[in-house]
Design a protein around this motif. Structure first.
Motif, PDB file in Angstrom:
ATOM      1  N   GLY A 285      21.942  61.639 -37.324  1.00  0.00           N
ATOM      2  CA  GLY A 285      23.106  60.790 -37.587  1.00  0.00           C
ATOM      3  C   GLY A 285      23.175  60.355 -39.043  1.00  0.00           C
ATOM      4  N   LEU A 286      24.405  60.162 -39.506  1.00  0.00           N
ATOM      5  CA  LEU A 286      24.596  59.712 -40.888  1.00  0.00           C
ATOM      6  C   LEU A 286      24.503  58.183 -40.882  1.00  0.00           C
ATOM      7  N   ASN A 287      23.326  57.694 -40.594  1.00  0.00           N
ATOM      8  CA  ASN A 287      23.204  56.247 -40.448  1.00  0.00           C
ATOM      9  C   ASN A 287      21.832  55.742 -40.853  1.00  0.00           C
ATOM     10  N   ILE A 288      21.703  54.443 -40.938  1.00  0.00           N
ATOM     11  CA  ILE A 288      20.420  53.810 -41.250  1.00  0.00           C
ATOM     12  C   ILE A 288      20.347  52.474 -40.493  1.00  0.00           C
ATOM     13  N   GLY A 289      19.238  52.276 -39.816  1.00  0.00           N
ATOM     14  CA  GLY A 289      18.980  50.960 -39.217  1.00  0.00           C
ATOM     15  C   GLY A 289      17.943  50.278 -40.100  1.00  0.00           C
ATOM     16  N   TYR A 290      18.170  49.002 -40.438  1.00  0.00           N
ATOM     17  CA  TYR A 290      17.233  48.367 -41.360  1.00  0.00           C
ATOM     18  C   TYR A 290      16.980  46.904 -41.010  1.00  0.00           C
ATOM     19  N   LEU A 291      15.922  46.375 -41.623  1.00  0.00           N
ATOM     20  CA  LEU A 291      15.596  44.956 -41.476  1.00  0.00           C
ATOM     21  C   LEU A 291      15.840  44.308 -42.834  1.00  0.00           C
ATOM     22  N   SER A 292      16.848  43.453 -42.877  1.00  0.00           N
ATOM     23  CA  SER A 292      17.159  42.772 -44.143  1.00  0.00           C
ATOM     24  C   SER A 292      16.184  41.616 -44.362  1.00  0.00           C
ATOM     25  N   MET A 293      15.709  41.485 -45.602  1.00  0.00           N
ATOM     26  CA  MET A 293      14.843  40.346 -45.948  1.00  0.00           C
ATOM     27  C   MET A 293      15.587  39.547 -47.019  1.00  0.00           C
ATOM     28  N   ASN A 294      15.974  38.357 -46.670  1.00  0.00           N
ATOM     29  CA  ASN A 294      16.839  37.548 -47.537  1.00  0.00           C
ATOM     30  C   ASN A 294      16.040  37.020 -48.735  1.00  0.00           C
ATOM     31  N   VAL A 295      16.332  37.572 -49.901  1.00  0.00           N
ATOM     32  CA  VAL A 295      15.524  37.233 -51.088  1.00  0.00           C
ATOM     33  C   VAL A 295      15.841  35.835 -51.637  1.00  0.00           C
ATOM     34  N   THR A 296      16.855  35.189 -51.078  1.00  0.00           N
ATOM     35  CA  THR A 296      17.140  33.826 -51.535  1.00  0.00           C
ATOM     36  C   THR A 296      16.330  32.794 -50.726  1.00  0.00           C
ATOM     37  N   LYS A 297      15.631  33.260 -49.705  1.00  0.00           N
ATOM     38  CA  LYS A 297      14.860  32.346 -48.851  1.00  0.00           C
ATOM     39  C   LYS A 297      13.360  32.590 -49.050  1.00  0.00           C
ATOM     40  N   PRO A 298      12.659  31.676 -49.709  1.00  0.00           N
ATOM     41  CA  PRO A 298      11.219  31.853 -49.902  1.00  0.00           C
ATOM     42  C   PRO A 298      10.499  31.962 -48.560  1.00  0.00           C
ATOM     43  N   PRO A 299       9.441  32.713 -48.440  1.00  0.00           N
ATOM     44  CA  PRO A 299       8.756  33.446 -49.504  1.00  0.00           C
ATOM     45  C   PRO A 299       9.272  34.863 -49.703  1.00  0.00           C
ATOM     46  N   PHE A 300      10.459  35.171 -49.080  1.00  0.00           N
ATOM     47  CA  PHE A 300      10.936  36.552 -49.186  1.00  0.00           C
ATOM     48  C   PHE A 300      11.538  36.859 -50.564  1.00  0.00           C
ATOM     49  N   ASP A 301      11.533  35.865 -51.438  1.00  0.00           N
ATOM     50  CA  ASP A 301      11.940  36.130 -52.814  1.00  0.00           C
ATOM     51  C   ASP A 301      10.836  36.881 -53.557  1.00  0.00           C
TER      52      ASP A 301
END
Lengths: 532, 337
Positions: A285-301
């Protein structure tokens, strides 16, 4: 009196069609729902776009089964040296369907039809701009109003000149999308004079391989073969049997009540594979499943925390359990079927010990976080809840306590796009096969602000500059080199963790030949034949 | 009788207004509006969202929207579907005949089988027939519709090849345009040989599936009502007068036992009209149930509001007819005793 007339007309049409039907070669496609209308520019769902596709053509089109753009109504086109003018040369003698809704065309396709079709979506003073609600999502989403300066007639009736504000390489792929369908300006004018312009979107007239016959909501759509510029299709009649339940679709396939079906139930795939009457086709499939990590929320910055998350999650196990093997582990933000895919990327390994070390190094030994999962099944993620549960268990092993969160689907996307999450599952299915159509998901605007679809709210100046640069180039090799560089940045910076590209399955009966799975999820029947 | 009818009709007006208000407000309490639901993973800019909301009138105060809606309905305008842009009334009346046809067939099956089965069970109380029938009725009542439909398709269509899988017509052999919207009538009107038989065959499985629960209810209701009536003095008197057994049961007992059964039939028709959605989905039956569910999931406010109002009107009408039927069977009800 009206009833008697209707009855008479019905008898006449029924008798004529029944007589014709006896010897006709008919292909029945089990679709999953009713179209909103038959004007692709106004629709965003695959169901509606599939329903209009047999009737229409575009200036350029995707080669069936691929994302390669090739000429269609425009037999050729030239892009000026500065990349800001595209000149389309239309085919001569392209006929519109005749007899639909009492309309008989008096002329062939000209530049007027092309200009009319784009202007309806672009110019608010166009006579059809507000007809049927007038929301042209794709035209706006693909940035056409920001790209276009003008669309005008060229040196003759068969030449169209499109002027752009700046060079825009992905625009040719955009123009192969369904929103760029070319309509008959003469038919529009005919209906306007009749005082029924809304019929334009319900009873379509185009140049495609099948002309529209009838639509009965939630039941059936009928088309008949049309010998136009692309030749005569191999079947005489095309019927969409609207069948919402996937198990019922499969039962219909088995009973030969339909020969091609959309979206099989994952639980039926094994039986379909063993069914002697069915050819179970599949394609990445022409697709992607992903897990977003919000870089504005520590410690994911912190980039190392994001890398630790990547190493803490066992994606092989997810692939086995959630995708049940019908998918491929993703290491890049674009699927491998798209040109410029960088196979040299070294994927993040599953290594909980190393993940723990990295977290400790960044001062994270225990952490309360949220983990959002979508409440719906999507092509790129067949079971987001199970995926989130598996991730939750993996994160617990490295000391992260993830609380699972979900909302109603519309609300979910809205909140995710507003960046309310810390960790969140989503994905993307490509529109046109151009790499830019995936990279823009991680893009920011000219002021360096993340766009709505950039869930991780990650803005990298080099990544963004590269994206803009690649858009302005027309040479594919040069663009590919830039996109490979962007994949490297994405891999190292990890605004999201790539999870998987799912496999798409489409069952067709063994009697059917010439059917190709479209990587874009389209269903096309121009070249399809069926043994009687 | 006319006074009775008008009195009952007057009672429905406040019901309608309450229903209109509740439906209008409830759908707006569900998160996500039609525009947000329409958007995919791409998202939407706040400016474009505001523009589209404005164009659809969704930025108006809710009470103003409600008043506009009521004003429209008072003028016969149920609004336009946000999804298809067709008038709601037109969409409803295109789909409603299919639901009505299926409901009537299911109720016909349920009544024609359920009432005699209940009578026999009552007459043979405690015997094998009674126990078997009540066991079957309980099974039928607790059967998950979706499972039952798929099992029937698998056995009757895919294995025995006796019935078509789904839809209302063989799409390859027959083509006729709907005149009345009822497949049985339209197939006859089409004049195509074999079309009526084909339409009838397509009705078999959905009728069985939709009729199963009401059949069970009617059979149980008839049995218990008959048992009660058979104990009455006048039945004993009729027997003592030497009347034939069939006459005692069929005329004297059944006529009185039918009142609660008719109530039950009325309620079942209402339930089926509004709740045939599962059957419609399994059998690709183009009715209003499926349309309403899609209206909810896509937040098609006008279609949902209009659909619920019109379905409610049909249900109220059926109940009114049931009330009138009581009057015909038992004059004491008609005269308000």
């Amino acid at each position: 009196m009206k009833f008697v007339k209707l009855l008479g007309a019905s008898l006449l049409v029924s008798t004529m069609l029944a007589a014709g039907a006896a010897n006709a070669k008919t292909l029945v496609y089990c679709s999953e729902g009713s179209p909103e209308n038959f004007t692709p520019a106004m629709n965003t769902t695959g169901t509606s776009l599939d329903a209009a596709r047999p009737v229409y053509n575009k200036l350029v089109q995707f080669d069936p089964g691929t994302t390669t753009v090739k000429p269609a109504l425009a037999e050729s086109y030239e892009i000026s040296a500065d990349g800001m003018t595209i000149t389309f040369h239309l085919r001569k003698g392209v006929k519109f369907h005749s007899g639909v809704n009492g309309f008989t065309p008096t002329r062939d396709l000209t530049a007027e039809d092309v200009i009319w079709s784009f202007n309806r979506q672009w110019k608010p003073d166009h006579p059809y701009a507000k007809v049927s609600g007038g929301a042209y999502d794709y035209f706006n989403d693909m940035g056409m109003p920001d790209s276009l300066v003008s669309i005008e007639k060229g040196a003759d009736d068969l030449t169209v000149v499109m002027k752009l504000k700046e060079p825009n390489a992905p625009i040719m792929a955009n123009l192969a999308m369904d929103f760029a369908t070319i309509h008959s300006a003469e038919y529009a004018d005919y209906l306007l004079k009749k005082g029924t312009p809304e019929q334009f979107d319900q009873m379509p007239v185009g140049t495609g391989s099948f002309s529209f016959v009838d639509y009965q909501k939630d039941a059936v759509i009928r088309y008949k073969a049309f010998e136009g510029w692309a030749g005569k299709p191999k079947v005489d009649d095309l019927v969409y049997a609207i069948t919402p339940d996937p198990t019922a679709r499969y039962a219909k396939m088995k009973a030969n009540e339909c020969q091609v079906m959309i979206a099989p139930n994952p639980a039926d795939l094994e039986a379909m594979g063993k069914d002697a009457d069915i050819n179970l086709m599949s394609q990445a499939g022409l697709n992607i499943g992903y897990l977003s990590m919000n870089v504005t929320k520590p410690p994911f910055d912190k980039v190392e925390v994001r890398q630790a998350i990547a190493m803490a999650i066992d994606r092989d196990a997810i692939l086995k359990e959630v995708y049940q093997g019908a998918g491929q582990k993703a290491k890049n933000p674009i699927p491998p079927t798209i040109w410029s895919y960088d196979d040299a990327t070294v994927d993040w390994e599953y290594n909980p010990e190393k993940a723990k070390e990295l977290l400790k190094k960044n001062g994270v030994e225990t952490l309360e976080t949220d983990l959002w999962w979508m409440p719906v099944q999507r092509p790129y993620n067949p079971n987001a809840k199970r995926m989130a549960e598996m991730m939750q268990a993996d994160l617990a092993k490295v000391g992260l306590n993830a609380k699972l969160v979900s909302y109603e689907w519309g609300e979910y996307r809205k909140r995710l796009q507003a960046g309310e999450h810390q960790l969140g599952l989503l994905g993307w299915t490509g529109d046109n096969g151009d790499p830019d159509n995936f990279f823009f998901l991680a893009g920011c605007d000219k002021d360096g602000k993340p766009a709505g679809q950039n869930l991780s709210k990650w803005c990298d100046a080099t990544f963004n500059a590269d994206m803009m640069k690649a858009r302005a180039l027309t040479n594919q090799d040069e663009r590919a080199a830039i996109y490979k560089e962007m994949q490297k940045i994405h891999h190292d910076q990890l605004p999201w963790l790539n999870i998987a590209h799912s496999t798409v399955f489409e069952p067709v009966r063994k009697e059917v030949s010439g059917y190709k799975i479209s990587p874009l999820g389209a269903h096309e029947f121009q070249d399809v034949d069926i043994k009687e | 009788m006319i006074k009775f009818f008008l009195k009952r009709l007057a009672l429905t007006i406040p019901t309608f207004f309450a229903l209109m208000f509740v439906t209008f407000m409830m759908i707006r309490l569900v998160p996500g509006d039609p525009i947000e639901v329409r958007r995919g993973e791409r998202g939407i800019s706040p400016e474009r969202l505001a523009q589209l909301r404005h164009e659809m009138g969704l930025d108006q105060p809710v009470l103003k929207q409600f008043w506009d809606y009521v004003w429209g309905i008072l003028h016969g305008d149920f609004g336009t579907s946000i999804i298809s842009r067709s008038p709601v009334l037109h969409e409803f009346f295109t789909l409603f005949p299919a639901t009505l046809e299926l409901t009537l067939c299911a109720m016909l099956l349920a009544t024609l089988v359920g009432v005699p089965a209940g009578v026999f069970a009552a007459v043979r109380r405690g015997k094998f027939y009674d126990q078997a029938l009540m066991g079957a009725a309980l099974t039928g009542y607790s059967m998950p519709i979706f499972w039952w439909g798929l099992i029937l398709i698998l056995v009757m269509s895919n294995t025995l090849h006796l019935t078509p899988v789904s839809g209302r017509v063989d799409l390859i052999k027959y083509y006729y345009q709907p005149v009345t919207g009822f497949a049985l009538i339209d197939s006859l009107l089409s004049g195509q040989k074999g079309a009526f038989g084909d339409a009838l065959r397509h009705l078999i499985l959905p009728t069985i599936v939709l009729g199963t629960v009401p059949l069970a209810v009617i059979a149980r209701m008839t049995r218990s009502s008959m048992l009660e009536v058979l104990e009455e003095d006048y039945v004993r008197t009729a027997r003592a007068k030497g009347l034939a057994n069939w006459r005692v049961i069929g005329v004297h007992a059944l006529r009185n036992a039918l009142i609660p059964v008719i109530t039950s039939i009325g309620l079942q028709v209402g339930t089926l009209l509004a709740g045939a959605v599962l059957t419609e989905t399994i059998f690709s039956w183009p009715g209003v149930g499926k349309w309403l569910i899609e209206s909810i999931s896509r937040r098609d406010y006008p279609a949902l509001q209009g659909g619920i109002m019109l379905i409610s009107a049909a249900v109220i009408l059926v109940n009114l007819l049931v009330d009138l039927t009581y009057g015909l069977i038992n004059p004491r009800i008609r005269h308000g005793h």
